[in-house]
Design a protein around this motif. Structure first.
Motif, PDB file in Angstrom:
ATOM      1  N   LYS A 143     -41.661 -40.659 -45.412  1.00 26.78           N
ATOM      2  CA  LYS A 143     -41.405 -40.321 -44.021  1.00 26.78           C
ATOM      3  C   LYS A 143     -40.125 -40.101 -43.549  1.00 26.78           C
ATOM      4  O   LYS A 143     -39.136 -40.738 -43.822  1.00 26.78           O
ATOM      5  N   LEU A 144     -39.989 -38.650 -43.065  1.00 27.48           N
ATOM      6  CA  LEU A 144     -38.619 -38.174 -42.431  1.00 27.48           C
ATOM      7  C   LEU A 144     -38.941 -37.769 -41.088  1.00 27.48           C
ATOM      8  O   LEU A 144     -39.693 -36.654 -40.940  1.00 27.48           O
ATOM      9  N   GLY A 145     -38.707 -38.620 -40.190  1.00 28.89           N
ATOM     10  CA  GLY A 145     -39.023 -38.378 -38.834  1.00 28.89           C
ATOM     11  C   GLY A 145     -40.558 -38.483 -38.699  1.00 28.89           C
ATOM     12  O   GLY A 145     -41.026 -39.758 -39.208  1.00 28.89           O
ATOM     13  N   LYS A 146     -41.227 -37.704 -38.081  1.00 22.50           N
ATOM     14  CA  LYS A 146     -42.791 -37.869 -38.219  1.00 22.50           C
ATOM     15  C   LYS A 146     -43.217 -36.982 -39.506  1.00 22.50           C
ATOM     16  O   LYS A 146     -44.659 -37.211 -39.507  1.00 22.50           O
ATOM     17  N   ALA A 147     -42.629 -36.432 -40.308  1.00 18.39           N
ATOM     18  CA  ALA A 147     -42.916 -35.623 -41.186  1.00 18.39           C
ATOM     19  C   ALA A 147     -43.514 -36.379 -42.556  1.00 18.39           C
ATOM     20  O   ALA A 147     -42.747 -37.640 -42.848  1.00 18.39           O
ATOM     21  N   VAL A 148     -44.357 -36.351 -43.140  1.00 21.52           N
ATOM     22  CA  VAL A 148     -44.786 -37.013 -44.758  1.00 21.52           C
ATOM     23  C   VAL A 148     -44.733 -36.123 -45.687  1.00 21.52           C
ATOM     24  O   VAL A 148     -45.074 -35.084 -45.661  1.00 21.52           O
ATOM     25  N   PHE A 149     -44.007 -36.832 -46.776  1.00 23.52           N
ATOM     26  CA  PHE A 149     -43.630 -35.840 -47.874  1.00 23.52           C
ATOM     27  C   PHE A 149     -43.863 -36.925 -49.224  1.00 23.52           C
ATOM     28  O   PHE A 149     -43.913 -38.213 -48.885  1.00 23.52           O
ATOM     29  N   TYR A 150     -44.043 -36.503 -50.386  1.00 23.81           N
ATOM     30  CA  TYR A 150     -44.516 -37.073 -51.498  1.00 23.81           C
ATOM     31  C   TYR A 150     -43.473 -36.647 -52.514  1.00 23.81           C
ATOM     32  O   TYR A 150     -43.137 -35.366 -52.721  1.00 23.81           O
ATOM     33  N   ARG A 151     -42.982 -37.361 -53.520  1.00 22.16           N
ATOM     34  CA  ARG A 151     -41.824 -37.415 -54.581  1.00 22.16           C
ATOM     35  C   ARG A 151     -43.065 -37.020 -55.678  1.00 22.16           C
ATOM     36  O   ARG A 151     -43.961 -37.952 -55.937  1.00 22.16           O
ATOM     37  N   PRO A 152     -42.810 -35.995 -56.397  1.00 19.56           N
ATOM     38  CA  PRO A 152     -43.838 -35.918 -57.764  1.00 19.56           C
ATOM     39  C   PRO A 152     -43.798 -37.089 -58.542  1.00 19.56           C
ATOM     40  O   PRO A 152     -44.833 -37.432 -59.251  1.00 19.56           O
ATOM     41  N   SER A 153     -42.591 -37.921 -58.758  1.00 22.52           N
ATOM     42  CA  SER A 153     -42.702 -39.184 -59.749  1.00 22.52           C
ATOM     43  C   SER A 153     -43.717 -40.027 -59.010  1.00 22.52           C
ATOM     44  O   SER A 153     -44.186 -40.755 -59.862  1.00 22.52           O
ATOM     45  N   ASP A 154     -43.788 -40.286 -57.530  1.00 27.62           N
ATOM     46  CA  ASP A 154     -44.728 -41.068 -57.089  1.00 27.62           C
ATOM     47  C   ASP A 154     -45.960 -40.871 -57.355  1.00 27.62           C
ATOM     48  O   ASP A 154     -46.972 -41.615 -57.727  1.00 27.62           O
ATOM     49  N   VAL A 155     -46.398 -39.702 -57.290  1.00 29.08           N
ATOM     50  CA  VAL A 155     -47.728 -39.130 -57.414  1.00 29.08           C
ATOM     51  C   VAL A 155     -48.205 -39.245 -59.084  1.00 29.08           C
ATOM     52  O   VAL A 155     -49.368 -39.815 -59.211  1.00 29.08           O
ATOM     53  N   GLN A 156     -47.049 -38.898 -59.742  1.00 27.01           N
ATOM     54  CA  GLN A 156     -47.570 -39.516 -61.352  1.00 27.01           C
ATOM     55  C   GLN A 156     -47.792 -40.655 -61.422  1.00 27.01           C
ATOM     56  O   GLN A 156     -48.395 -40.982 -62.339  1.00 27.01           O
ATOM     57  N   GLU A 157     -46.854 -41.687 -60.768  1.00 26.47           N
ATOM     58  CA  GLU A 157     -47.008 -42.870 -61.088  1.00 26.47           C
ATOM     59  C   GLU A 157     -48.410 -43.518 -60.559  1.00 26.47           C
ATOM     60  O   GLU A 157     -49.027 -44.283 -61.246  1.00 26.47           O
ATOM     61  N   TRP A 158     -48.928 -42.996 -59.506  1.00 23.71           N
ATOM     62  CA  TRP A 158     -50.103 -43.222 -58.914  1.00 23.71           C
ATOM     63  C   TRP A 158     -51.208 -42.825 -59.756  1.00 23.71           C
ATOM     64  O   TRP A 158     -52.213 -43.532 -59.924  1.00 23.71           O
ATOM     65  N   ILE A 159     -51.107 -41.854 -60.356  1.00 22.29           N
ATOM     66  CA  ILE A 159     -52.121 -40.964 -61.218  1.00 22.29           C
ATOM     67  C   ILE A 159     -52.209 -42.014 -62.377  1.00 22.29           C
ATOM     68  O   ILE A 159     -53.362 -42.234 -63.036  1.00 22.29           O
ATOM     69  N   SER A 160     -50.902 -42.445 -62.824  1.00 18.72           N
ATOM     70  CA  SER A 160     -51.114 -43.449 -64.168  1.00 18.72           C
ATOM     71  C   SER A 160     -51.742 -44.513 -63.710  1.00 18.72           C
ATOM     72  O   SER A 160     -52.460 -45.100 -64.812  1.00 18.72           O
ATOM     73  N   ARG A 161     -51.673 -45.331 -62.734  1.00 26.73           N
ATOM     74  CA  ARG A 161     -52.117 -46.312 -62.130  1.00 26.73           C
ATOM     75  C   ARG A 161     -53.880 -46.207 -62.268  1.00 26.73           C
ATOM     76  O   ARG A 161     -54.571 -47.263 -62.128  1.00 26.73           O
ATOM     77  N   CYS A 162     -54.181 -44.972 -62.050  1.00 23.34           N
ATOM     78  CA  CYS A 162     -55.804 -44.667 -61.916  1.00 23.34           C
ATOM     79  C   CYS A 162     -56.328 -44.401 -63.334  1.00 23.34           C
ATOM     80  O   CYS A 162     -57.408 -44.049 -63.251  1.00 23.34           O
ATOM     81  N   ARG A 163     -55.569 -44.544 -64.381  1.00 24.60           N
ATOM     82  CA  ARG A 163     -55.978 -44.233 -65.761  1.00 24.60           C
ATOM     83  C   ARG A 163     -57.377 -45.209 -66.169  1.00 24.60           C
ATOM     84  O   ARG A 163     -57.023 -46.356 -65.695  1.00 24.60           O
ATOM     85  N   VAL A 164     -58.207 -44.856 -66.595  1.00 26.12           N
ATOM     86  CA  VAL A 164     -59.112 -45.518 -67.105  1.00 26.12           C
ATOM     87  C   VAL A 164     -59.515 -45.194 -68.647  1.00 26.12           C
ATOM     88  O   VAL A 164     -59.650 -43.967 -68.907  1.00 26.12           O
ATOM     89  N   THR A 165     -59.601 -46.163 -69.594  1.00 29.43           N
ATOM     90  CA  THR A 165     -59.945 -45.753 -71.028  1.00 29.43           C
ATOM     91  C   THR A 165     -61.491 -46.121 -71.258  1.00 29.43           C
ATOM     92  O   THR A 165     -61.948 -46.812 -70.821  1.00 29.43           O
TER      93      THR A 165
END
Length: 106
Positions: free
Chosen positions: A54-76
């Motif tokens: 969060k920068l002020g009221k604006a919300v942003f995402y770092r690509p590395s955080d999105v990739q990490e989240w995707i990795s945590r969603c991994r199902v074998t």
């Protein structure tokens, strides 16, 4: 005496900051993972989804955080449990995540 920056100047600064710090907007991330921006808003209010900045009221995402989240969603396939605790709000398919962030920033 200093003058107030114009809307164009502020937008230019915001774009430069996003480029300098490699952060993506809510709309960019929503499109990349196949959800709506309002879904990301709901996830944030519930403490779910990818980490954000969060920068002020604006919300942003770092690509590395999105990739990490995707990795945590991994199902074998065939496993009785996810590889790691999964987010129930993960996209049905991560195939849509193949968005080239570098290309989008250009």
């Amino acid at each position: 005496m200093s003058t107030k920056p114009t809307t164009e100047e502020l937008e230019g600064r915001a774009t430069q900051l996003r480029f300098d710090f490699d952060i993506k907007t809510e709309d960019e991330v929503a499109l990349a993972i196949g959800v709506t921006p309002s879904t990301l808003t709901v996830w944030r209010s519930k403490g779910e989804g990818p980490a954000y900045v969060k920068l002020g009221k604006a919300v942003f995402y770092r690509p590395s955080d999105v990739q990490e989240w995707i990795s945590r969603c991994r199902v074998t396939p065939g496993a009785s449990q996810p590889d790691e605790p999964a987010n129930d709000n993960a996209p049905d398919s991560v195939a849509t995540v193949g968005v080239d962030y570098a290309k989008d920033a250009a």
